[in-house]
Design an enzyme around this catalytic site. Structure first.
Site, PDB file in Angstrom:
ATOM      1  CD1 TRP A 249      -8.303  -6.994   5.839  1.00 49.62           C
ATOM      2  CD2 TRP A 249      -7.113  -5.159   6.286  1.00 49.62           C
ATOM      3  NE1 TRP A 249      -6.984  -7.274   5.578  1.00 49.62           N
ATOM      4  CE2 TRP A 249      -6.229  -6.171   5.845  1.00 49.62           C
ATOM      5  CE3 TRP A 249      -6.577  -3.914   6.637  1.00 49.62           C
ATOM      6  CZ2 TRP A 249      -4.851  -5.976   5.748  1.00 49.62           C
ATOM      7  CZ3 TRP A 249      -5.201  -3.713   6.541  1.00 49.62           C
ATOM      8  CH2 TRP A 249      -4.359  -4.742   6.092  1.00 49.62           C
TER       9      TRP A 249
ATOM     10  CG  ASP B 198     -11.691  -1.941   2.680  1.00 44.40           C
ATOM     11  OD1 ASP B 198     -11.383  -2.121   1.483  1.00 44.40           O
ATOM     12  OD2 ASP B 198     -10.923  -2.190   3.637  1.00 44.40           O
TER      13      ASP B 198
ATOM     14  CE  LYS C 290      -6.303  -6.844  -0.823  1.00 42.82           C
ATOM     15  NZ  LYS C 290      -5.221  -7.658  -0.265  1.00 42.82           N
TER      16      LYS C 290
HETATM   17  N1  PMP Z   1      -8.701  -3.481   3.364  1.00 45.80           N
HETATM   18  C1  PMP Z   1      -8.714  -4.768   3.004  1.00 45.80           C
HETATM   19  C2  PMP Z   1     -10.023  -5.498   2.946  1.00 45.80           C
HETATM   20  C3  PMP Z   1      -7.524  -5.425   2.687  1.00 45.80           C
HETATM   21  O1  PMP Z   1      -7.537  -6.714   2.339  1.00 45.80           O
HETATM   22  C4  PMP Z   1      -6.302  -4.709   2.755  1.00 45.80           C
HETATM   23  C5  PMP Z   1      -4.978  -5.334   2.394  1.00 45.80           C
HETATM   24  N2  PMP Z   1      -4.877  -6.670   2.424  1.00 45.80           N
HETATM   25  C6  PMP Z   1      -6.350  -3.383   3.156  1.00 45.80           C
HETATM   26  C7  PMP Z   1      -7.552  -2.790   3.439  1.00 45.80           C
HETATM   27  C8  PMP Z   1      -5.081  -2.568   3.253  1.00 45.80           C
HETATM   28  O2  PMP Z   1      -4.681  -2.266   1.971  1.00 45.80           O
HETATM   29  P1  PMP Z   1      -3.305  -1.556   1.636  1.00 45.80           P
HETATM   30  O3  PMP Z   1      -2.214  -2.492   2.002  1.00 45.80           O
HETATM   31  O4  PMP Z   1      -3.445  -1.318   0.161  1.00 45.80           O
HETATM   32  O5  PMP Z   1      -3.266  -0.282   2.408  1.00 45.80           O
END
Ligand code: PMP
Length: 362
Positions: free
Chosen positions: A102, A174, A198
């Site tokens: 991520w 994040d 989550k």
């Molecule tokens: N950052 C992290 C740490 C994630 O786990 C995720 C999704 N699993 C995201 C960003 C992306 O999130 P979204 O699908 O809500 O755009």
């Protein structure tokens, strides 16, 4: 209702008590004869939800007064763009600590707006995956911010340290898969963001917590719906917010408070993680290759020594009411996501199953 334990990484399990309450009041919310989904976001009833949820979140995370809380659209990925569009100002670079999937995805998006300086934090310690401690990260003088992801949902790797880089470094993080799972010192961050799906509520809502002196710098090209200043001035209602997700997040915040808040959750999360990692480490049948200091308490990837048993493990665990244990497609193996809503009993059920599966197939 048949109780299953859902180990999905997100959208993820929600507290059963919250779902039951939402069900109870679904068709007649606050005596209005309609659901919360069907009323104006500008009604006094919904404004009440908005105000109370922000207050509860502020209490839970002890958010200082000089921080604004925004309830946004767009998910974690939306924030990969919103961050540069809002905070770059006249600067041209920002530091991005790469600790996993991520964090690297945030870098990819940031390249549309600036030249990121990537700090590769991935290291190996005694043959295990680990991350460089914060004291070895060297912020670039003049960089607009330093971005990192404290919990990598796919890699199962975490940085639990508290940032301490001095007042000149704006730390942006994040927290999508770790917010509200442990106590944090919000004052050490310029910006915290998290997709809701989550540890907060249903998908569709994204939380942003931003220090107010960072507002007012959005680029001309920033879409108004991503502009923190516009969102702040409009109480996160510049456009129609995801009202049902917001309402449900509010119920989750109340549930968390009823459970003793973040410190109580942190203690349970510690116990859950210790039980699961303990079971993995006790035998050669299962394996997790993350160094102790960086093991995620939220997302626990593990492999079976014999990957030919993967399909059987998934089939049998599903039949035992233990759902969504398949690892992410880029990693393979298994992954158990054990966010706040996963009770200790769920992790016990999983570890009992793992011990039994090993006895039968080991
Ligand atoms: N950052 C992290 C740490 C994630 O786990 C995720 C999704 N699993 C995201 C960003 C992306 O999130 P979204 O699908 O809500 O755009």
């Amino acid at each position: 209702m048949t109780q299953v334990y859902n180990f999905s990484s997100g959208p993820a399990m929600l507290p059963v008590d919250v779902l039951k309450l939402a069900q109870e009041e679904l068709c007649d919310w606050q005596g209005l004869g309609t659901s919360v989904m069907e009323i104006s976001h500008r009604s006094k009833e919904f404004i009440g939800v908005a105000e109370q949820s922000e207050k509860d979140l502020r209490d839970l995370l002890q958010i200082p007064d000089n921080y604004r809380v925004l309830f946004c659209h767009g998910g974690g990925r939306g924030q990969f763009s919103a961050l540069p569009l809002n905070l770059l100002g006249d600067k041209t670079t920002a530091d991005y600590v790469d600790g996993g999937y991520w964090a690297a995805s945030a870098v990819k998006e940031a390249k549309k707006y600036l030249t990121p300086n990537v700090i590769d934090a991935k290291i190996t310690v005694d043959g295990k995956r680990a991350l460089k401690p914060m004291r070895e990260w060297q912020p670039t003088p003049g960089a607009a911010w330093l971005h990192y992801c404290p919990n990598e949902t796919i890699d199962g790797i975490a940085i639990d340290e508290t940032p301490d880089f001095g007042d000149d470094v704006v730390v942006a993080a994040d927290f999508s898969s770790t917010i509200l799972s442990r106590a944090i010192d919000v004052s050490r961050f310029g910006l915290i963001y998290a997709g809701a799906q989550k540890n907060i509520g249903p998908a569709g809502l994204t939380l942003v917590i931003v220090r107010e002196d960072l507002l007012g710098k959005a680029s001309k090209a920033c879409p108004s719906i991503l502009d923190y200043t516009v969102l702040n001035e409009n109480g996160s209602m510049f456009n129609t917010p995801p009202t049902f997700a917001w309402y449900l997040a509010g119920l989750v915040f109340k549930w968390l408070k009823g459970k003793g808040g973040v410190p109580a959750m942190e203690a349970i999360n510690q116990q859950k993680a210790a039980l699961l990692y303990g079971t993995i480490d006790r035998s050669d049948f299962y394996r997790n290759d993350v160094a102790d200091a960086n093991r995620s308490r939220m997302n626990v990837p593990f492999q079976l020594a014999d990957s030919k048993l993967d399909a059987l493990f998934l089939e049998e665990s599903f039949a035992a009411g233990l759902h969504a244990l398949k690892g992410h497609r880029v990693v393979g193996g298994m992954r158990a996501s054990i966010y706040n809503a996963m009770p200790l009993e769920g992790v016990k059920a999983l570890t009992d199953f793992m011990v039994d599966f090993e006895r039968r197939h080991g």
